[in-house]
Design a protein around this motif. Structure first.
Motif, PDB file in Angstrom:
ATOM      1  N   VAL A 277       0.430   4.016  -3.068  1.00 39.19           N
ATOM      2  CA  VAL A 277       0.312   5.500  -2.327  1.00 39.19           C
ATOM      3  C   VAL A 277       1.600   6.529  -2.886  1.00 39.19           C
ATOM      4  O   VAL A 277       1.359   7.314  -3.413  1.00 39.19           O
ATOM      5  CB  VAL A 277      -0.155   5.302  -1.120  1.00 39.19           C
ATOM      6  CG1 VAL A 277      -0.192   7.040  -0.897  1.00 39.19           C
ATOM      7  CG2 VAL A 277      -1.683   4.757  -1.380  1.00 39.19           C
TER       8      VAL A 277
ATOM      9  N   ARG B 100      -7.463   5.183  -3.237  1.00 42.25           N
ATOM     10  CA  ARG B 100      -6.858   4.446  -2.189  1.00 42.25           C
ATOM     11  C   ARG B 100      -8.167   3.181  -2.191  1.00 42.25           C
ATOM     12  O   ARG B 100      -7.486   1.880  -1.451  1.00 42.25           O
ATOM     13  CB  ARG B 100      -7.349   4.757  -1.091  1.00 42.25           C
ATOM     14  CG  ARG B 100      -5.862   6.112  -1.024  1.00 42.25           C
ATOM     15  CD  ARG B 100      -5.275   6.181   0.419  1.00 42.25           C
ATOM     16  NE  ARG B 100      -4.056   7.207  -0.229  1.00 42.25           N
ATOM     17  CZ  ARG B 100      -3.323   8.278   0.617  1.00 42.25           C
ATOM     18  NH1 ARG B 100      -3.567   7.152   2.015  1.00 42.25           N
ATOM     19  NH2 ARG B 100      -2.550   8.568   0.941  1.00 42.25           N
TER      20      ARG B 100
ATOM     21  N   HIS C 147       1.914   7.086  -6.516  1.00 43.36           N
ATOM     22  CA  HIS C 147       0.643   7.659  -7.284  1.00 43.36           C
ATOM     23  C   HIS C 147       0.991   9.134  -7.065  1.00 43.36           C
ATOM     24  O   HIS C 147       0.877  10.097  -7.639  1.00 43.36           O
ATOM     25  CB  HIS C 147      -0.604   7.361  -7.007  1.00 43.36           C
ATOM     26  CG  HIS C 147      -2.107   8.011  -7.023  1.00 43.36           C
ATOM     27  ND1 HIS C 147      -2.250   8.557  -6.326  1.00 43.36           N
ATOM     28  CD2 HIS C 147      -2.259   7.874  -8.046  1.00 43.36           C
ATOM     29  CE1 HIS C 147      -4.005   8.963  -6.872  1.00 43.36           C
ATOM     30  NE2 HIS C 147      -3.600   8.403  -8.068  1.00 43.36           N
ATOM     31  N   GLN C 148       1.308   9.421  -5.813  1.00 39.56           N
ATOM     32  CA  GLN C 148       1.429  11.101  -4.998  1.00 39.56           C
ATOM     33  C   GLN C 148       2.415  11.822  -5.690  1.00 39.56           C
ATOM     34  O   GLN C 148       2.413  12.627  -6.205  1.00 39.56           O
ATOM     35  CB  GLN C 148       1.315  10.966  -3.475  1.00 39.56           C
ATOM     36  CG  GLN C 148       0.330  10.433  -2.383  1.00 39.56           C
ATOM     37  CD  GLN C 148       0.490  10.511  -1.666  1.00 39.56           C
ATOM     38  OE1 GLN C 148       1.771  10.426  -1.189  1.00 39.56           O
ATOM     39  NE2 GLN C 148      -0.264  10.754  -0.098  1.00 39.56           N
TER      40      GLN C 148
ATOM     41  N   GLU D 195      -9.240  11.041  -4.992  1.00 35.33           N
ATOM     42  CA  GLU D 195      -7.921  10.534  -3.865  1.00 35.33           C
ATOM     43  C   GLU D 195      -8.311   9.354  -2.830  1.00 35.33           C
ATOM     44  O   GLU D 195      -7.639   8.185  -3.608  1.00 35.33           O
ATOM     45  CB  GLU D 195      -6.738  11.985  -2.703  1.00 35.33           C
ATOM     46  CG  GLU D 195      -6.348  10.843  -2.143  1.00 35.33           C
ATOM     47  CD  GLU D 195      -4.845  10.369  -2.980  1.00 35.33           C
ATOM     48  OE1 GLU D 195      -4.074   8.942  -2.298  1.00 35.33           O
ATOM     49  OE2 GLU D 195      -4.597  10.541  -4.342  1.00 35.33           O
TER      50      GLU D 195
ATOM     51  N   ARG E 217       0.735  -1.406  -0.058  1.00 33.91           N
ATOM     52  CA  ARG E 217       0.079   0.019   0.336  1.00 33.91           C
ATOM     53  C   ARG E 217       0.975   1.173  -0.041  1.00 33.91           C
ATOM     54  O   ARG E 217       0.724   1.886  -0.222  1.00 33.91           O
ATOM     55  CB  ARG E 217      -0.889   0.123   1.499  1.00 33.91           C
ATOM     56  CG  ARG E 217      -1.799   1.400   1.403  1.00 33.91           C
ATOM     57  CD  ARG E 217      -2.925   1.143   2.082  1.00 33.91           C
ATOM     58  NE  ARG E 217      -4.302   0.357   1.750  1.00 33.91           N
ATOM     59  CZ  ARG E 217      -3.913  -0.972   2.660  1.00 33.91           C
ATOM     60  NH1 ARG E 217      -3.049  -1.043   3.689  1.00 33.91           N
ATOM     61  NH2 ARG E 217      -4.873  -1.697   3.103  1.00 33.91           N
TER      62      ARG E 217
ATOM     63  N   LEU F 277      -6.975   0.526  -4.615  1.00 29.90           N
ATOM     64  CA  LEU F 277      -6.158  -0.620  -3.408  1.00 29.90           C
ATOM     65  C   LEU F 277      -5.991  -0.789  -3.120  1.00 29.90           C
ATOM     66  O   LEU F 277      -6.222  -2.325  -3.121  1.00 29.90           O
ATOM     67  CB  LEU F 277      -4.708   0.884  -3.298  1.00 29.90           C
ATOM     68  CG  LEU F 277      -3.434   0.026  -3.070  1.00 29.90           C
ATOM     69  CD1 LEU F 277      -2.870  -0.386  -3.886  1.00 29.90           C
ATOM     70  CD2 LEU F 277      -2.525   1.762  -2.173  1.00 29.90           C
ATOM     71  N   ASP F 278      -7.265  -0.879  -2.367  1.00 31.69           N
ATOM     72  CA  ASP F 278      -7.750  -1.808  -1.242  1.00 31.69           C
ATOM     73  C   ASP F 278      -8.330  -3.526  -1.805  1.00 31.69           C
ATOM     74  O   ASP F 278      -8.054  -4.574  -1.321  1.00 31.69           O
ATOM     75  CB  ASP F 278      -8.718  -1.382   0.219  1.00 31.69           C
ATOM     76  CG  ASP F 278      -7.936  -0.197   1.490  1.00 31.69           C
ATOM     77  OD1 ASP F 278      -7.296  -0.663   1.043  1.00 31.69           O
ATOM     78  OD2 ASP F 278      -8.634   0.672   0.766  1.00 31.69           O
TER      79      ASP F 278
END
Length: 238
Positions: free
Chosen positions: A104, A219, A107-108, A215, A100, A222-223
């Motif tokens: 993350v 997430r 991506h940021q 955003e 994760r 992604l989860d």
């Protein structure tokens, strides 16, 4: 002879500028930083050795001492973004949190440099930061219990998802403000007015469509990916 010597120093990035101030020597790192700055502000059109050289106050031919061509430079820029995403990061004791965190952070960074992300998310850099990231991903999947042949498949699925989503978000962020505003207002305007007799499910969900934050949605997706990987890891462990 002196004039030629000064010319060679200028071509290599040393010597002095027209103003008489010392010119800092070129290095691969400095060229990559300059390229990143130009791409952030001017987009893909700025990715020329002539434009980068002018930005650095150096002869464009000096860049060829460090990069053979524009594509090699672009791959170095791509690896620079991965390096930023890994800066200061240590894997977690929980393999899920490692995966994760890596996704993350990447991506940021891509969203912080959308013009660059559009050009680089589809590339394979073959450079140190990418190799380090791949090793971290595969290490986390090995901790989950996957043998190498399965870890590779899960790595590709997860990372390709993250890269595709990042490219989509970066492409959207690269649009002009007016276009983005029109698209975003569609959820609370056009779609909110869809009649229930022709589109019953859309009409029922319409009040919620505008509440989805980009955003948070990334997430959430992604989860979902991580939950699927965890379920597969449980089956491997049995």
């Amino acid at each position: 002879m002196a004039a030629r010597a000064n010319g060679r120093a200028g071509a290599a990035g040393g010597g002095r500028t027209v103003s008489g101030r010392p010119r800092a020597s070129l290095s691969p790192e400095r060229i990559v930083e300059a390229c990143l700055e130009l791409l952030d502000t001017e987009g893909a059109e700025a990715l020329t050795f002539r434009r980068i050289g002018a930005h650095l106050g150096a002869d464009p031919t000096a860049l060829y001492r460090h990069f053979r061509n524009k594509d090699e430079l672009l791959l170095a820029v791509a690896d620079k973004l991965l390096e930023e995403s890994l800066d200061g990061y240590d894997p977690s004791d929980d393999w899920r949190e490692t995966l994760r965190g890596l996704c993350v952070r990447a991506h940021q960074v891509y969203l912080a440099h959308p013009q660059v992300a559009v050009l680089t998310t589809v590339r394979i850099t073959r450079r140190p930061a990418e190799m380090r990231a791949i090793d971290m991903f595969l290490g986390a999947l090995a901790e989950a219990g996957f043998p190498p042949e399965q870890a590779v498949l899960h790595y590709r699925a997860l990372v390709d998802f993250m890269l595709a989503w990042s490219c989509m978000d970066a492409t959207y962020a690269s649009l002009d403000v007016q276009t983005r505003t029109k698209d975003e207002s569609a959820w609370s305007g056009v779609y909110a007015a869809v009649p229930a007799d022709t589109h019953p499910h859309l009409a029922a969900a319409a009040p919620h469509l505008a509440s989805v934050e980009e955003e948070a949605n990334f997430r959430f997706a992604l989860d979902l990916m991580l939950e699927a990987i965890a379920a597969r890891a449980d089956r491997v462990a049995r």
